[in-house]
Every structure is written in structure tokens, then in C-alpha cells.
Design a protein around this motif. Structure first.
Motif, PDB file in Angstrom:
ATOM      1  N   THR A 255     -31.663   9.046  21.851  1.00 50.88           N
ATOM      2  CA  THR A 255     -32.326  10.684  21.366  1.00 50.88           C
ATOM      3  C   THR A 255     -33.095  10.456  20.440  1.00 50.88           C
ATOM      4  N   ASP A 256     -33.689  11.846  20.508  1.00 54.67           N
ATOM      5  CA  ASP A 256     -34.998  12.053  19.554  1.00 54.67           C
ATOM      6  C   ASP A 256     -34.615  12.040  18.069  1.00 54.67           C
ATOM      7  N   GLU A 257     -33.269  12.776  17.832  1.00 52.28           N
ATOM      8  CA  GLU A 257     -32.874  12.709  16.544  1.00 52.28           C
ATOM      9  C   GLU A 257     -32.622  11.241  15.944  1.00 52.28           C
ATOM     10  N   GLU A 258     -31.982  10.610  16.793  1.00 56.89           N
ATOM     11  CA  GLU A 258     -31.789   8.829  16.368  1.00 56.89           C
ATOM     12  C   GLU A 258     -33.048   8.451  16.199  1.00 56.89           C
ATOM     13  N   THR A 259     -33.934   8.467  17.045  1.00 57.02           N
ATOM     14  CA  THR A 259     -35.372   8.110  16.961  1.00 57.02           C
ATOM     15  C   THR A 259     -35.808   8.325  15.521  1.00 57.02           C
ATOM     16  N   LYS A 260     -35.934   9.699  15.482  1.00 53.72           N
ATOM     17  CA  LYS A 260     -36.424  10.075  13.921  1.00 53.72           C
ATOM     18  C   LYS A 260     -35.758   9.598  12.818  1.00 53.72           C
ATOM     19  N   ARG A 261     -34.384   9.334  12.784  1.00 52.27           N
ATOM     20  CA  ARG A 261     -33.428   8.824  11.876  1.00 52.27           C
ATOM     21  C   ARG A 261     -33.990   7.267  11.674  1.00 52.27           C
ATOM     22  N   LEU A 262     -34.319   6.713  12.758  1.00 56.05           N
ATOM     23  CA  LEU A 262     -34.852   5.090  12.782  1.00 56.05           C
ATOM     24  C   LEU A 262     -36.206   5.158  12.059  1.00 56.05           C
TER      25      LEU A 262
END
Length: 280
Positions: A255-262
Motif C-alpha cells: 500500500t501507499d501508506e506502507e511504502t511511505k512508512r518504508l
């Protein structure tokens, strides 16, 4: 049976052998002279005249003699000859094949072409020298120009050593063959240098992150991943891909949220890498 042609050889002997071969007063021929005589006979494939009608094929570094012949030639008693041969055999300096009225003596010699060097070890030693030279550039003590010049000197010195060694190992080779070998060596050495420089460049850039804060990644491990090392290993793989390739492969972080977190963990990840590099 004719005597064999002599060949260059290296003698395998230890201090104990030469201690035994010390000259003693009263012997017509010294032990050293007798030992050298056995070496000469073995290198020449010597066969005593009395034995030349016997059908026995010698291998390299062997001679076929009788104790009586040696005693007569050395001006020793036959019992002294036997004792001398017994001692040399116990010291590992010869082997005997006892026949009915004679003995075949084998001397442990290295004949012919010198042993080839360990190219793998040579390349490892060369790479170590290049890496040590590049280290000053990694930590900012030397300029690119100075380090490049030093690496070039190491290449030239190593190629000179290789060319000199090859000329000794292959003295009968035409110059064209030696030149081709030198070209192949140069290509391989330059490849090693480029590999070392690429690694050094990565280390130099990574070193800039050693003072950054790595605690967010530690918190991510404890809170988001629940302290699971297997999950952290997978996350670290994603972070490594993000650093090297510019994006994760999306296996675990879709997800976009997980990618941003990464992406927010990119700098903390580099910080841990830099600190690990400094400690290694």
C-alpha cells in the motif's frame, strides 16, 4: 640401461637432516659427499654396471645400486653404508626398494618446472593492497588523484612481478605467449581494481550517515514488527532495495501508506549500515 639426463631439482630437507650430515673425522668420504652422490645418481637415473643386464625400469629420481658398490666408491665399510641409508630413510630423505642383491633408491626431489603460484591467493593479496590504499580516500585523508596514482603504481608493480615470474617458469616460451599472459593478467587486475573502487565509493557515501539517528528503525522493529527478527529481515531487504534501486519490490509493503512508512526509514537504515561498517 642408460643413465637419464639430469634435470633441475629442489632438495626437500630440514635442519635435522643437515645436522646428521655434519662431517666426522675418520670417514674417507663425508656424509655430505655421500648424500650428494646419491642425489647425483638419482637425478641421472644411475645403474651400477653390475646391474645393467637386469630388467628393471627406473622412475624419475631413482638409482639402482648395490651396497658393495657404494662402500667401494665411498671407501666405507658396508655396514656403515647400510646404517647411513637406514638413517636417511628414517629422516624421509630417501626410499628403498630392496631386491635380491641390490637396492633401488628413490630421492624426494622436485624436478622440472617450478610449481605454479596460487593465482587465487595472489589476487586476494592484490585486492587487499588496493583496499588498503583506497581506505584513506574513504575516510577523506587522500584525494581521488593521489589514490588513483597509488593504485596505478600497485598495478604496474604487480604486473612486473608476474612478467618476471612467468619468464622464469616458461623460459622457452616465445615472447608473444608471455605477452598474451601479461595482457590477461592486466585485464584481471584492472577488473579487481574497479571492483574495489566501486565498493570503496559505496563505503565513502555510506560513511556520511554514521551520525544520523537510527532509533526510528529500532522503534519500528519493536513496535510495528513486534520484535520479530524474521519480519525485520524481510523489511531490511525491502529497505536495501529502496536504497539501491530507488523502490522496494512491494512483496511485503504493497500500500501507499506502507511504502511511505518504508521510505521514512531509509535514513535510519543507512545510519545503522554506516555504524555497522565503522565497527567492522
Amino acid at each position: 640401461m642408460r643413465n637419464r639426463n639430469e634435470a633441475p631439482a629442489a632438495i626437500l630437507a630440514n635442519v635435522e637432516v643437515f645436522d646428521y650430515l655434519k662431517e666426522k673425522v675418520g670417514e674417507r668420504k663425508t656424509r655430505t659427499e655421500a648424500y650428494y652422490d646419491l642425489l647425483d645418481k638419482s637425478l641421472a637415473g644411475f645403474v651400477s654396471p653390475f646391474l645393467r643386464r637386469q630388467d628393471y625400469d627406473l622412475s624419475p629420481c631413482q638409482c639402482h645400486v648395490t651396497v658393495s658398490d657404494l662402500a667401494s666408491e665411498w671407501h666405507w665399510h658396508r655396514a656403515t653404508v647400510r646404517s647411513f641409508l637406514d638413517t636417511l630413510e628414517a629422516l624421509g630423505q630417501l626410499e628403498r626398494t630392496r631386491l635380491a642383491k641390490s637396492v633401488v633408491i628413490t630421492m624426494p626431489l622436485r624436478t622440472g618446472t617450478p610449481a605454479m603460484p596460487d593465482s587465487g591467493q595472489e589476487e586476494a593479496d592484490f585486492a587487499t593492497r588496493i583496499q588498503e590504499t583506497l581506505y584513506d580516500w574513504i575516510i577523506g585523508r587522500a584525494t581521488s588523484f593521489d589514490v588513483g596514482k597509488s593504485c596505478g603504481q600497485i598495478i604496474h608493480q604487480t604486473l612486473t612481478e608476474i612478467a618476471g615470474r612467468d619468464s622464469r617458469i616458461y623460459p622457452d616460451n616465445p615472447s608473444g605467449t608471455t605477452s598474451a599472459q601479461t595482457v590477461r593478467s592486466e585485464e584481471r587486475l584492472r577488473g579487481i581494481v574497479l571492483e574495489c573502487i566501486a565498493h570503496a565509493a559505496l563505503r565513502r557515501v555510506l560513511r556520511k550517515s554514521r551520525f544520523d539517528d537510527g532509533s526510528p528503525l529500532v522503534q519500528f522493529f519493536r513496535l510495528d514488527l513486534g520484535g520479530e527478527l524474521a519480519a525485520f529481515i524481510e523489511a531490511s531487504k525491502e529497505l536495501a532495495e529502496l536504497v539501491i534501486e530507488g523502490k522496494p519490490d512491494g512483496t511485503e509493503f504493497g500500500t501507499d501508506e506502507e511504502t511511505k512508512r518504508l521510505e521514512s526509514l531509509r535514513k535510519p537504515f543507512l545510519s545503522l549500515l554506516a555504524k555497522a561498517q565503522e565497527e567492522s
